[in-house]
Enzyme design. Sequence first.
Site, short mmCIF file in Angstrom:
data_model
loop_
_atom_site.label_atom_id
_atom_site.label_comp_id
_atom_site.label_asym_id
_atom_site.label_seq_id
_atom_site.Cartn_x
_atom_site.Cartn_y
_atom_site.Cartn_z
N GLU A 17 -55.77 36.31 -10.03
CA GLU A 17 -57.03 37.04 -10.12
C GLU A 17 -56.79 38.51 -10.48
OE1 GLU A 17 -59.83 35.70 -10.04
OE2 GLU A 17 -59.40 33.73 -9.17
N HIS A 54 -55.80 31.61 -7.55
CA HIS A 54 -56.53 30.36 -7.34
C HIS A 54 -55.78 29.21 -8.00
CE1 HIS A 54 -60.52 32.23 -6.06
NE2 HIS A 54 -60.42 31.17 -5.28
N ARG A 72 -72.55 30.55 -1.63
CA ARG A 72 -73.35 29.41 -2.10
C ARG A 72 -73.45 28.35 -1.01
NH1 ARG A 72 -72.01 24.72 -4.21
NH2 ARG A 72 -69.79 25.22 -4.18
N1 PCA Z 1 -61.37 28.49 -1.83
C1 PCA Z 1 -62.57 29.21 -1.46
C2 PCA Z 1 -62.35 29.64 -0.05
C3 PCA Z 1 -61.19 28.87 0.45
C4 PCA Z 1 -60.60 28.26 -0.75
O1 PCA Z 1 -59.53 27.63 -0.78
C5 PCA Z 1 -62.90 30.34 -2.43
O2 PCA Z 1 -62.53 30.27 -3.61
O3 PCA Z 1 -63.53 31.32 -2.02
#
Ligand code: PCA
Length: 207
Positions: free
Chosen positions: A82, A169, A92
């Site tokens: 990120e 992510h 959401r």
């Molecule tokens: N993904 C969520 C919160 C915990 C996770 O693994 C997010 O992208 O905010």
Amino acid sequence: MAIDVLLSGFEPFDGAAVNESWEAVRRAAPALREGGVLARELLLPVEFGRAAEALLAEVRELRPALVVAVGLAAGRGAITPERTAVNVQDARIPDNAGARPIDAPCVPDGPVGYFSTLPIKAMVAAARPGPAAVSQSAGTFVCNDVFYRLQHALAAEPGLAGIRGGFVHVPAADVVAPGDAAEALGRMVRAALSTAADARIPGGAEH
Ligand code: PCA
């Protein structure tokens, strides 16, 4: 002894049985240790506030060179470091404690955002040939809350000066299997440890 990297992943949320971020982190940390990197792993609750507090408690205790927080982004097609954290909570769905903030700040009176202090381009390059790309936003749910509060603390607390941090992510397991995500994460951590100035590789997007 100083720690090289603190890796965090999340508990399952939104009715899922597992969270691919923890599946990747719990494999990557021991593999890094076997390769001589002093890595520690930490499982975080999917809760606004509490997740960031748990991560920061460990950061203050360990003072690692790097903090790499990892979360699941189920809809994505790639592993995505990120670029930015934004000072917004807009949920959401409820978090695992039932909280559902709407348009609230992560840190009242904090700056609008922070950049990752990890070399995101070098990390994308290190994650390839698997699918990997820069993401311009970590969203507005618990992952962004952890990322924002982490960057805020690293920027503001004199005791944490010099610690670099950021967020990655990972996609769902049918896009990248947890073993492959763990290997990519390991390569990304090694790249981040050895890269002071980020690589000049395009990572932008047009919408
Ligand atoms: N993904 C969520 C919160 C915990 C996770 O693994 C997010 O992208 O905010």
